[in-house]
Design an enzyme around this catalytic site. Structure first.
Site, mmCIF file in Angstrom:
data_model
loop_
_atom_site.group_PDB
_atom_site.id
_atom_site.type_symbol
_atom_site.label_atom_id
_atom_site.label_comp_id
_atom_site.label_asym_id
_atom_site.label_seq_id
_atom_site.Cartn_x
_atom_site.Cartn_y
_atom_site.Cartn_z
ATOM 1 N N ALA A 293 2.272 19.102 -12.713
ATOM 2 C CA ALA A 293 3.080 20.219 -13.198
ATOM 3 C C ALA A 293 4.389 20.342 -12.413
ATOM 4 O O ALA A 293 4.616 19.623 -11.436
ATOM 5 C CB ALA A 293 2.274 21.506 -13.120
ATOM 6 N N HIS A 294 5.202 21.292 -12.819
ATOM 7 C CA HIS A 294 6.525 21.440 -12.212
ATOM 8 C C HIS A 294 6.438 21.872 -10.748
ATOM 9 O O HIS A 294 5.542 22.578 -10.357
ATOM 10 C CB HIS A 294 7.431 22.384 -12.999
ATOM 11 C CG HIS A 294 6.912 23.741 -13.289
ATOM 12 N ND1 HIS A 294 7.658 24.660 -13.968
ATOM 13 C CD2 HIS A 294 5.735 24.347 -13.031
ATOM 14 C CE1 HIS A 294 6.969 25.762 -14.100
ATOM 15 N NE2 HIS A 294 5.811 25.605 -13.544
ATOM 16 N N ASN A 295 7.379 21.367 -9.969
ATOM 17 C CA ASN A 295 7.544 21.729 -8.562
ATOM 18 C C ASN A 295 6.450 21.176 -7.649
ATOM 19 O O ASN A 295 6.415 21.510 -6.461
ATOM 20 C CB ASN A 295 7.629 23.255 -8.388
ATOM 21 C CG ASN A 295 8.777 23.869 -9.157
ATOM 22 O OD1 ASN A 295 8.845 23.780 -10.381
ATOM 23 N ND2 ASN A 295 9.712 24.454 -8.457
ATOM 24 N N ARG B 141 9.321 18.130 -14.956
ATOM 25 C CA ARG B 141 10.490 18.416 -14.128
ATOM 26 C C ARG B 141 10.324 19.802 -13.489
ATOM 27 O O ARG B 141 9.645 20.680 -14.032
ATOM 28 C CB ARG B 141 11.765 18.369 -14.947
ATOM 29 C CG ARG B 141 11.824 19.378 -16.053
ATOM 30 C CD ARG B 141 12.899 19.090 -17.124
ATOM 31 N NE ARG B 141 14.180 18.779 -16.584
ATOM 32 C CZ ARG B 141 14.734 17.555 -16.669
ATOM 33 N NH1 ARG B 141 14.101 16.580 -17.310
ATOM 34 N NH2 ARG B 141 15.902 17.324 -16.137
ATOM 35 N N GLN C 68 13.961 24.822 -17.747
ATOM 36 C CA GLN C 68 13.498 23.984 -16.640
ATOM 37 C C GLN C 68 14.637 23.034 -16.310
ATOM 38 O O GLN C 68 14.816 22.011 -16.962
ATOM 39 C CB GLN C 68 12.219 23.253 -17.040
ATOM 40 C CG GLN C 68 11.104 24.202 -17.495
ATOM 41 C CD GLN C 68 10.485 24.995 -16.353
ATOM 42 O OE1 GLN C 68 10.036 24.435 -15.349
ATOM 43 N NE2 GLN C 68 10.479 26.329 -16.474
#
Lengths: 343, 343, 343
Positions: free
Chosen positions: A235-237, A214, A194
């Site tokens: 969560a990511h994104n 991230r 990540q």
């Protein structure tokens, strides 16, 4: 300690009554005593003023009281917030790097920064003027923190994440943990590095033990003015707009995009890769599996318009009775059909 | 290591069998071996004793076994807890302020306090006799901790919060984070300073990463003997009574009042400004939108009596079939009605 | 920086196009620019390649593009993960015990261990070769950490817990907190000492602020290769198999056993003392009250087969209408019955 007159000027309120009262404390309407200031956010509860022992009350236009001095303003709750901030400023903190803090020589610190013992400031970190790090804050390599931020004890900001100005982070929050991403290899899972970051806008607040992952490759983004409560998972994104409210224990799955000025009630859950428009309200515990257009008020799992949910969930306990009714109807209908055939 | 006789005296149990057995270990009934003590909490499972290799068993009156020495007492589970505490005392800890702990000179420490490296004890903190702070505990200015408490690693207690005696706080819990309160100013939100505190009664236990927010103006209160599991959210101004059990991931919204001796199953959620009476049980994942009178057992979202929920949720998967039935009934009824009209 | 040819060899992909391109970056398909490598995990989205400015793309067999060099392999997502790990290795860390770390003299440290300032390594701890402890990690007495692990900031591992090799633990996770166990004594609760441990297999990853409780008497077990997201609760005595995926905010109650290669969606909850077979999928927010045989895909609370839940939950908003229909049918049926009786 301030005179009522000063407080009226501070928030632009009209003062009716004794302008020289010294206000030492702000208290809830039921608990306020002589010398206290209180507020009446909703004129519907004006009857509460009859038993209120406060010296002065912040009220909306139209509310009257013979017993109290009044600060009259269009948004009493906002005036209350501002007066409270003036009367009860945060405890003053020594502005220096204290003994027992580890600061990498390559870190750039703004003026009037306070770094408590037990903090760890990694290589190439930048911290803006006036920011306070309480004990145990850990800033990994390359993290950037803006001006006048408050990072409470044990907040962690991982590599290269960027925090805006005037951001408040409650104790134990984690910014920039690895997103949850794996590629299946047969029955096993291989970690996808990540390598993205988290970017947090100005005037955001983040609750205790909240985790913001991230991005896998790019940026997880929290827009200006958004307020996030405790124990929230982002969560990511994920990308969240401005001035959005996210109550405790909400979970937002990967790559979801959320608009401005939304509200998510406690324990709501949002699926991944979903788009939620501006001004959406998701009630507490709502489960959102797919896109929601702007302005909707939704409840339930999966979410539906809030009014529909209210009716359906009121009918739910009657399901067993309905089922018995349907079975009985079927039986009686068959009897009736046979009766008619016979005739 | 203790003789069975001593353990029997310790918990006031009647001893049947060999009083001189040396007990070194307490083990689950399936895993106990020679020399071990085990317990049978529920006489219904007495058949398990047939295969049990333990030397001795704690049992309720009426349970018999020729193979084992028995400690007979009215509450075997309680006796098990007490014997375990005697046989397995917590690891001993050096009672002093260790190198690498920062303690403000104005802090008042009781006798036999243990403060590990990496702890931070702020100005005017008071810590009662015999309390242990594991590494990384942060006590903000004016926090008060009672006697014989155990605060595990990285526990944070913010400004002026008060913890009673014999309180155990698991790692990473946050006491006194800011409540989640904002006043709308147009589309933006202005933070309402959270100047209240958290007050925690004697003999409370608080789970890992659980967050208890300070009140806006007054006190968030956790009553004596209440036990709170991991990752629980308790919002500002909440008041919880005594001896209440709150299982993991429960969320309790602001200003809600909860009685004594309640039980909240995991992931339950309680709305704000709600009153819940004494001895209420909310099943796991229950969602409570409004007041609950004392003694109720409730399930579902929104909660209903547990028995009703069991029936309704069993009917739920049959909804599509019911709907088809209703449609078919409508059609057949119309046909029948037409048939009769014709006749 | 690597040549495309090297990357193709690294993952065993067939290279079509310019093998000498220098790849500096991996980027998502929509954001990739000249010089970037991207990937197309799903051939259904091959049309996206038309607008993709990347120099090279990892694709499955059968995908073609005249604009890009291609790395063709059977599992593009896995190849992407492996190439990313090669191109973006984690930041290098000094391999030593740094100033400001407290390490008990009885601790045994492997070679090339990195221990950052603010870490606390207790008595009789063992740490395997190559393991990294970020700032503020606390290892209680007797904790055992394997080789090549990464424990991020403020991770806590309590007494005697055992962590395998190549385990990654995100910031703030708590391993070995006390299980939530009390024996009722009248209306009060007496703590049952939690003297068991947690054992975590090789190649496990654990998310930020996730809590895994130690067993009461024995072992809470997480199997090899299992991946756990942020803010997950795993109660005492739970046993989880290998290669199982547990998404954020899931709660697993005490003594539950879970098989290999399962998937639990976000916010799912599992009751205590339940057995879940291998290859089970529980959808996000699923509530599992009882055993689930291997291979099932389940949704809802309580869970049912996912297909049934989809249909039932689509019917749920129509409940009020169905109820009105049933009432109307009852009325019309009575009328009809009366009509026939009269005839």
């Amino acid at each position: 300690m301030a005179k009522l007159k000063e407080l009226a000027e501070w928030v632009g309120a009209q003062l009716v009554g004794d302008e020289n009262i010294e206000i030492a404390r702000v208290a809830p309407i039921e608990e306020a005593g002589p010398g206290d200031l209180t507020f009446l956010a909703n004129p519907r509860y004006a009857a509460k003023l009859n038993d209120c022992r406060a010296a002065a009350v912040i009220v909306a236009p139209g509310v009257e009281s013979e017993r109290h001095s009044l600060l009259i303003c269009s948004n009493p709750y906002l005036a209350f917030a501002r007066i409270l901030a003036r009367l009860c400023p945060p405890a003053s903190v020594e502005r220096r790097v204290m003994d027992g803090a580890w600061v990498d020589p390559s870190a750039q610190l703004g003026k009037e920064v306070a770094i408590h013992p037990g903090c760890h400031v990694g290589p190439n970190v930048r911290i803006g003027r006036g920011t306070i790090l309480y004990p145990g804050v850990v800033l990994y390599e390359g993290a950037q923190i803006g001006e006048d931020c408050v990072l409470h004890a044990h907040v962690i900001v991982r590599e290269a994440c960027r925090i805006g100005n005037r951001v408040i982070i409650q104790p134990g929050a984690v910014i920039g943990s690895d997103g949850f991403g794996y590629a299946p290899d047969g029955r096993r899972y291989v970690k996808i590095p990540q390598i993205g970051i988290v970017e947090i806008g100005d005037d955001v607040e983040i609750g205790a033990a909240t985790c913001i992952d991230r991005a896998a490759l790019t940026v997880t983004r929290i827009g200006r003015g958004t307020k996030i409560d405790n124990l929230v998972q982002i969560a990511h994104n994920v990308e969240i707009g401005e001035d959005t409210i996210i109550v405790s224990q909400v979970g937002i799955s990967g790559s979801t995009r959320i608009g401005d000025h939304c509200t998510f009630g406690g324990q709501a859950g949002i699926a991944g890769h979903v788009r939620i428009g501006d001004d959406v309200m998701i009630a507490a515990r709502g489960g959102v599996p797919s896109d929601v257009p702007p302005g909707q008020v939704m409840s339930g799992t999966p979410v539906m318009p809030h009014k529909d949910w209210l009716k359906a969930s009121m009918t739910f306990p009657k399901l067993p009775e309905m089922r018995r009714d349907v079975q009985a109807l079927k039986k009686r209908l068959v009897e009736l059909e046979n009766l008619i055939k016979e005739k």
